[in-house]
Design an enzyme around this catalytic site. Structure first.
Site: not given
Ligand code: PMT
Length: 391
Positions: A208, A274, A284, A301-303, A317, A331, A335
């Site tokens: 991403n 995700d 390859k 897994p969702d950490i 975030f 969210k 979570k």
């Molecule tokens: O890195 P930059 O270019 O500075 O940009 C910053 C940012 C936009 C990446 C940052 O500010 C941000 O929003 N990070 C979270 C991105 C994200 O994965 O968001 P989400 O809404 O999909 O996930 C919610 C939360 O669950 C996040 O804290 C993520 O780390 C966590 N997560 C998500 C999926 C997963 N499988 N495991 C997780 O722990």
């Protein structure tokens, strides 16, 4: 602010060296204890006796005084709270940026793990030289503080940028470094940064747009506020704190879980995939005859969800391109984390890859605090102050 602070000054061989006599006076007047290291070239511009008299302390030049050998670079490091290198020549800046230790000053800089403030001074062409700018950038990204030079008449007879900042500005920058509130002293914080990579085959992956800037800003800020920081990132960051590099969501999960013991807080700024490829190809993949290709993905897994509600302060975030607040409310409840920092990733002037951000912080009771668009460094500081206001 500087009362009883131990300030180590490093003087390198530039004409602005004479101005450091005034800087020493300013530090001494505000109650600091000052020690001075000179490079051998600096001795062409100022005398040891002058500096010894002004600082009221022994002045150091060489670490290879065989008659009276002490590893001074270590004892000076242990004692000092800050290392101020002024004037910092192009030569010394480049040596420090590349880990070269060929005199007492550069060796001390290499061993110093507390704030280092550099006041560059050089001819305009040298200042504009790409290698010098790259080296300065490298130092800045590693946490060095820089007081940029001013523009004016230079000792070499030209007018332009490169003149060492006024000693009053160097003094003010020193005060500013000490005045940063050390509200996180004694706290252990794990922060994730960057976009995970999910391999399709040995050369292709799904990822991403995360640059890691938000996570790094948080880690730098937490470190500067006194925390013991562990950064788990998808890239190597040359920082004075612990850095574990991981690639996929599974690797990040392992690193977070293995290092969570004794942490006070985990901040998940990383953009974690995700889904991952169910069976990444070992070799390859070849272009086939078919016009389409289907790759099966399985859920990661969702950490954040897994670590939330287990005693550690969990901060997530939330990256959304629509209905930011409604989605963030949903969210945080799903979570179970303590705080969720929501940002709009559809905007070009904030979020992914930008140096700026604008965020809304939600707590468990769905109270919302808004931080207007600002640098990621300033946003990071506000997030940390908010999260730790009641801890
Ligand atoms: O890195 P930059 O270019 O500075 O940009 C910053 C940012 C936009 C990446 C940052 O500010 C941000 O929003 N990070 C979270 C991105 C994200 O994965 O968001 P989400 O809404 O999909 O996930 C919610 C939360 O669950 C996040 O804290 C993520 O780390 C966590 N997560 C998500 C999926 C997963 N499988 N495991 C997780 O722990």
């Amino acid at each position: 602010m500087l009362e009883n602070k131990n300030i180590l000054i490093g003087i390198t061989g530039g004409i602005a060296a004479y101005k450091i006599c005034t800087l020493i006076r300013l530090y001494k007047k505000s109650g600091a204890n000052v020690r001075v290291i000179l490079t051998p070239n600096a001795l062409n511009f100022v005398t040891k006796l002058t500096l010894q008299t002004l600082s009221n302390n022994e002045v150091y030049v060489d670490n290879f005084d065989v008659d009276n050998f002490k590893p001074e670079h270590i004892s000076l490091c242990d004692e000092a709270d800050i290392f101020v290198i002024a004037p910092a020549t192009a030569n010394t800046i480049s040596k420090i940026a590349n880990g070269i230790c060929d005199n007492l000053l550069t060796t001390t800089a290499c061993a110093f793990n507390k704030p280092i403030l550099l006041a560059p001074a050089m001819n305009t062409n040298m200042w504009n030289n790409n290698f010098i700018q790259e080296n300065l950038e490298k130092l800045k990204n590693t946490g060095y503080h820089i007081v940029n030079p001013g523009t004016g008449f230079l000792a070499c007879g030209t007018t332009g940028e490169g003149r060492m900042a006024e000693v009053e500005d160097i003094y003010d920058s020193t005060v500013k470094i000490f005045s940063r509130k050390q509200i996180l002293k004694g706290k252990k914080i794990l922060i994730t940064a960057g976009g995970t990579k999910e391999m399709i085959d040995p050369v292709r992956y799904i990822s991403n747009c995360s640059s890691g800037k938000m996570g790094i800003a948080l880690a730098d800020c937490a470190y500067n506020m006194g925390a013991e920081v562990t950064l788990v990132s998808t890239f190597k960051a040359n920082k004075p704190y612990k850095n574990l590099v991981t690639e996929s969501a599974i690797e990040m999960e392992k690193a977070v879980k293995e290092n969570i013991v004794n942490q006070d807080c985990v901040i998940m700024a990383a953009a974690v995939a995700d889904y991952r490829v169910k069976e990444p190809a070992k070799e390859k993949m070849k272009k086939g005859e078919k016009d389409s290709l289907t790759i099966e993905l399985v859920k990661n897994p969702d950490i954040l969800q897994e670590i939330s509600g287990k005693g550690v302060l969990a901060v997530g975030f939330c990256a959304e391109s629509e209905n930011l607040i409604e989605n963030a409310k949903e969210k945080i409840q799903k979570k179970g984390c303590d705080y969720l920092v929501a940002n709009d990733i559809s905007r070009k002037d904030i979020g992914f890859s930008s140096d700026m951000n604008e965020v809304y912080i939600l707590d468990k009771k769905l109270n919302i605090t808004h931080f207007e668009r600002d640098t990621k460094q300033n946003i990071a500081q506000r997030i940390l102050e908010k999260v730790f206001e009641q801890v």
